[in-house]
Structures are given as C-alpha cells and as structure tokens.
Scaffold this motif. Structure first.
Motif, mmCIF file in Angstrom:
data_model
loop_
_atom_site.group_PDB
_atom_site.id
_atom_site.type_symbol
_atom_site.label_atom_id
_atom_site.label_comp_id
_atom_site.label_asym_id
_atom_site.label_seq_id
_atom_site.Cartn_x
_atom_site.Cartn_y
_atom_site.Cartn_z
ATOM 1 N N ASN A 1 82.093 7.540 6.881
ATOM 2 C CA ASN A 1 82.810 6.660 5.962
ATOM 3 C C ASN A 1 83.178 5.343 6.653
ATOM 4 O OD1 ASN A 1 84.131 6.273 3.330
ATOM 5 N ND2 ASN A 1 85.987 6.177 4.573
ATOM 6 N N MET B 1 81.637 3.912 9.167
ATOM 7 C CA MET B 1 80.420 3.120 9.358
ATOM 8 C C MET B 1 79.998 2.453 8.048
ATOM 9 S SD MET B 1 79.419 3.291 12.573
ATOM 10 C CE MET B 1 77.639 3.185 12.789
ATOM 11 N N ARG B 2 80.133 3.177 6.940
ATOM 12 C CA ARG B 2 79.766 2.592 5.650
ATOM 13 C C ARG B 2 80.717 1.461 5.279
ATOM 14 N NH1 ARG B 2 75.672 4.854 3.817
ATOM 15 N NH2 ARG B 2 75.221 7.081 4.047
ATOM 16 N N MET B 3 82.002 1.687 5.534
ATOM 17 C CA MET B 3 82.989 0.666 5.170
ATOM 18 C C MET B 3 82.742 -0.640 5.929
ATOM 19 S SD MET B 3 85.152 1.342 2.739
ATOM 20 C CE MET B 3 86.799 0.658 2.817
ATOM 21 N N ILE B 4 82.318 -0.570 7.177
ATOM 22 C CA ILE B 4 82.075 -1.824 7.894
ATOM 23 C C ILE B 4 80.670 -2.354 7.589
ATOM 24 C CG2 ILE B 4 83.715 -1.320 9.741
ATOM 25 C CD1 ILE B 4 81.275 -0.826 11.587
ATOM 26 N N GLY B 5 79.952 -1.678 6.699
ATOM 27 C CA GLY B 5 78.695 -2.246 6.211
ATOM 28 C C GLY B 5 77.454 -1.825 6.980
ATOM 29 N N ALA B 6 77.558 -0.733 7.758
ATOM 30 C CA ALA B 6 76.368 -0.268 8.486
ATOM 31 C C ALA B 6 75.349 0.308 7.511
ATOM 32 C CB ALA B 6 76.766 0.781 9.518
ATOM 33 N N GLY B 7 74.091 -0.028 7.689
ATOM 34 C CA GLY B 7 73.021 0.501 6.831
ATOM 35 C C GLY B 7 72.635 1.905 7.254
ATOM 36 N N ASN B 8 71.783 2.541 6.441
ATOM 37 C CA ASN B 8 71.375 3.923 6.718
ATOM 38 C C ASN B 8 70.725 4.071 8.087
ATOM 39 O OD1 ASN B 8 72.331 4.875 4.344
ATOM 40 N ND2 ASN B 8 70.371 4.702 3.262
ATOM 41 N N THR C 1 71.146 2.158 10.808
ATOM 42 C CA THR C 1 72.171 2.037 11.859
ATOM 43 C C THR C 1 72.990 3.326 11.946
ATOM 44 O OG1 THR C 1 72.318 -0.310 11.384
ATOM 45 C CG2 THR C 1 74.091 0.640 12.703
ATOM 46 N N ARG D 1 72.979 5.182 15.399
ATOM 47 C CA ARG D 1 74.186 5.062 16.211
ATOM 48 C C ARG D 1 75.165 6.205 16.013
ATOM 49 N NH1 ARG D 1 74.437 -0.070 18.696
ATOM 50 N NH2 ARG D 1 75.804 1.098 20.066
ATOM 51 N N LEU D 2 75.075 6.902 14.861
ATOM 52 C CA LEU D 2 76.048 7.972 14.596
ATOM 53 C C LEU D 2 75.385 9.354 14.548
ATOM 54 C CD1 LEU D 2 78.815 9.085 13.752
ATOM 55 C CD2 LEU D 2 78.299 8.422 11.410
#
Lengths: 266, 258
Positions: free
Chosen positions: B151, B153-160, B162, B166-167
């Motif tokens: 969540n 990562m999504r909130m800061i705008g990371a794409g699928n 990334t 990275r995660l």
C-alpha cells in the motif's frame, strides 16, 4: 494563487454484498501552499478512504481531485506519503529506504543518496544510515518515515495518522520534532488524525468530519502563532477549542437530526 | 568457539558411542562382512578403492550440480511467471502438481525410453525433482509481501514493475531459500535413483554393481559419500542464505553468535 489540493464533493460508495455502503457523502476540502491542514474525525469515518482517493488508488464514486488547479482524479504518484506504520523495507538500510522513495519520485540515484545522508545527519540519525530498520526504535523509525516523505519532491505531503501506533510520551516528542522540522520547510501538509490535541498543536486549519457516511461538520482556523511548542497545552484558548471540537464530534455520535454542515461549503 | 563445542558435543558423543557399539556387535557376534561390515571394514574398503570411488563421485556430483542448477533456475523463472500472470497460474498449476504425483521411479524408465541412455534423461529427472519445491516457494514468497508495504509503495506512485523488483522480489528471498534447501536435500538422492535406473558410472551405478556382488563394504562406502555430498550441498545453500539475508534480525537465526 491556486491551491495545492482541492477535493471537491468527494463521494464513495462500496458494494457490500448487494447493499451499497456509503463511506463518503460529499466531502470537500482544500490545502493551500505552505498550509498544514488536519482532517479530524472519529475512527472508521472514511479518512483513509479519502486518502486512497487523493493518492489515486481508488476512483471515487463522485467528485474530483485537483492539484495545482489541474484535475488529477485517479492519478498516482503526485503525493508524498507517510503511513501509520513506518513501512520501512527491512532489507534496505535506513538510507536505502529514503533513497528508494526518492528514486520512485524521480530523483536521480546519486542525488537521492546525497540528500538521504545529508538529512539523516541533520536529524541526528547519521549513525544509523547504514543500519537496517529493525535496530531502530518505533519513534526513530517514524522519524525516518517522515523524513522520507519530506524529501520526496512532491507538492503535497499526506500524513496518515503517523503517530497512532506510538506510546503517549513518544507521540508527544514526535509532534514537537515534526513541528520544528516542518516550520523550517513549510510544505503543504494534509494530516489525518483522530487526536484533537494533535490537530490543534500542528495545524493551520482543521477540517472536522463526521462518522460514515462522512460529511464535513466544521472547519476552523487555528489561531495560534508559530513557531509553536508544548506550552500551548496550557493556553486557555487551546482548551476552549478542544472542548468545542469535542462537542461537535460527540454531538455527531448521538442519534438524532443530522448535524449542520457549518463551514462545509466553500 | 567454546560455545560451539558445547552445543555439538552431545550429538558427537552419541555418534561415537553408536559407532563403537556397531563395531563391537560385529566382532562379538562374528558377523560376516558381506552381510554387515563394521565401521573399520568400511573405512578400510573406502581407502582401498578410493580412486574408483572418486571417479564415480565426480560423475554423481556433476549430474547433481547440473540438474540442481537447471531445476532451480526453472523453478525461480516459473514462480515469477506465475506471479506476474495469475491467469496462467490458475490454468497450469494443477498440471504442475500432477507432474509431481508421478513417482520418479516410474518416470525414470519412461525418460530412459524416450531420451536414451545418455546424460539427458537423468538431468531431466533431476530438473523435475528440483523444480517443484523451488517454484512453489518462490510463488508463495512473491505473493506474501506485507500489504501495508505494498500500500505504501502504491501510495507514493510506484508502478507494478517497481513493486515487483523492489518489494516482492527481495521479500521472496527467504521463502525461496527454504525451497532451495529442500531441493538441495532431494537432489543428491534423486541423482542416485537416476543412476540406478540406467547409467554406466556414478555412485548409484556403483552401489547397484556392488550390491549384486554382495560387496557390502563398498555399498556402505558409497552411502557414506552420498550422505557427505548431501550435507555439503545443503550446507552450501544454507551458507549462501546466511550471507544474503544479513538484514534479518539475529534472533530469527537462533543461537548466539560470538
């Protein structure tokens, strides 16, 4: 001057096994440049849903989000974000975590590295730059998490109950710390909280929302001069405002006629 | 160092006692060597045929390492593919499980029939054995990333992509290693089975040959080497895990470190 954020008449319904559950029933708010705005409401009032809409993770059932005057409803990657849990990746060092957030926001790797180390030094956590997050205390993790949000080159910082998981004393220290750091930078901030004291201490303006289906109950300017510190807690006006907001929220809690939408329309 | 010795001496003492008991029983009951050799006879025989043993060991080791490398690589790749393409996973996963339900003792002769007596059928067998635990572990690891981190990562705008790189990928590494360790433990014994079914060299072949000739000391010598090989491979994977997962809090590793 255009506002950093305008949320206009945001509505959100969820389909819950056939029955539509309304979470947001038309919430409007704005955050100006350099303004610290708190969104205050009871638990389960849809504050986090509103954040997910602002962050672009959820498409609202109605209404629109504007940033800098531009309609950006459903767009991701426009905010800096600090969640309730520090959410540091355990396999990255403290500096590495900050660098990752900056790289996602488009900062070049070398510049991200430089900024991370420079600022960790400034908040006196330089000794932990190359350590893994699990060695940090909860309060220190939240400092890193805030720093990570602060350094992201985005116009708006969204803080989602950032101190909710901390013990009372750490929480007070963190509020002081954040206040000091923020007053130097004056970024536009939208803070979600259910603590009236926290909202009063930190913000320029407070938007009070009701329990779900959420509407704006009241909006007030916080009159205290900056820089502020903990002496505010003994200020009689601080207590008066606290009582006033508490009254609003309690009134909303009672069954009866719907509350007035004072200050909700702008 | 002293701590380590303190932790190991009880098991070492039990091992030594068992070996002495075994040797004693063989002497006292005057058991024939072809029936059950004592530890001393096994060591003597191992030393006597060392060059031959070494040659067979080399063949088994080559087969094991090649099969393990190919099988685990395929397992990692399929785990990633299934994670990124859930539709593919839903349609193919049952087939994958099915492939594991056919006993390798049955699969072996079939592969031999289809692919001949060379290295290929044995490698395919090993790939099949190593592939499954690794792909399952990889898939589980990729799918279990902390939802609050996702969540964030999504909130800061990371794409699928990334988020994957990275995660999910670093998050999957501990789980992947449990799959790699299981595959390591299976791979040596599977290589022996493969050689047993059809080979002209390797420890599996050597055991078969020795058993037919009632040369029990040689069988035991080969077994000893198989056990050592298994432990070595497992140890190597465990060491790689330790080096790669330094970020994990010490407490989960168990035991104090000097």
């Amino acid at each position: 001057m255009t506002d950093v954020l305008e949320a206009i008449d945001i509505r959100q319904r969820f389909d819950n096994g056939g029955a539509a559950v309304e979470v947001l029933a038309g919430v409007s708010l704005r955050v100006g440049a350099g303004e610290f705005v708190s969104l205050l409401g009871p638990s389960g009032s849809g504050k986090s849903t509103l954040f997910q809409i602002i962050g672009g993770l959820l498409q609202p059932s109605g209404g629109e989000i504007r940033m800098g005057g531009e309609v950006v409803t459903g767009d991701r990657g426009r905010i800096a974000y600090m969640p309730q849990q520090a959410s540091l990746l355990p396999w990255l060092t403290v500096a590495g975590n900050i660098e990752l957030a900056l790289e996602v926001a488009g900062t070049a790797r070398a510049e991200a590295r430089r900024l991370a180390h420079e600022w960790l030094e400034r908040i006196e956590l330089a000794a932990y730059a190359d350590r893994y997050p699990h060695v940090l205390s909860g309060g220190m993790q939240q400092r890193v998490s805030f720093l990570r949000a602060l350094l992201m080159p985005r116009p708006l910082m969204c803080l989602d109950e950032p101190f909710g998981a901390l013990d009372a004393l750490t929480r007070m220290q963190m509020q002081q710390w954040l206040l000091q750091l923020w007053e130097q930078s004056r970024r536009a901030v939208l803070l979600i909280t259910h603590s009236i004291e926290e909202a009063l201490l930190l913000s320029d303006r407070i938007v009070v929302i009701s329990a779900a289906p959420a509407v704006v109950l009241h909006e007030l300017e916080v009159p205290f001069a900056r820089p502020r510190d903990e002496t505010l807690w003994t200020d009689p006006q601080f207590n008066r405002l606290k009582q006033q907001i508490y009254g609003l929220l309690r009134q909303d809690d009672e069954p009866g006629p719907p509350p007035l939408r004072a200050g909700g329309e702008r | 160092m002293g701590n380590k010795w303190l932790a190991y001496w009880p098991s070492a003492a039990v091992m030594t006692a068992l070996l002495l008991l075994w040797q004693g029983a063989v002497i006292v009951f005057d058991i024939e060597e072809w029936f059950l050799p004592g530890p001393a006879a096994i060591v003597r025989e191992t030393a006597a045929i060392w060059p031959r043993l070494l040659e067979h060991t080399g063949a088994t080791l080559r087969l094991t390492l090649l099969g393990y490398a190919l099988g685990t690589t395929a397992g990692i790749a399929v785990g990633m593919l299934f994670h990124l393409a859930p539709g593919l996973r839903r349609s193919t996963y049952p087939l994958l499980v099915l492939s594991q339900n056919v006993p390798i003792i049955v699969l072996g002769p079939l592969l031999l029939m289809w692919l001949g007596f060379g290295m290929l059928p044995k490698i395919v067998l090993l790939v099949l054995v190593c592939f499954f635990p690794v792909s399952v572990a990889m898939l589980a690891g990729l799918g279990s990333a902390d939802s609050s981190l996702t969540n964030y990562m999504r909130m800061i705008g990371a794409g699928n992509w990334t988020i994957f790189r990275r995660l999910e990928l670093p998050h999957a590494v501990p789980s992947l290693f449990s799959g790699l360790k299981i595959a390591a433990a299976y791979s040596v014994t599977s290589a022996i089975v493969a050689e047993w079914i059809g080979a002209s060299k390797g420890l599996g072949y050597f055991i078969q040959l020795s058993a037919r000739g009632f040369q029990a000391p040689r069988v035991f010598a080969a077994v000893l080497i198989i056990v050592l090989l298994s432990m070595l491979l497992f140890g190597a994977v465990a060491l790689a895990e330790r080096r790669l997962l330094r970020w994990r809090p010490r407490s989960t590793e168990g035991g104090k470190r000097p």
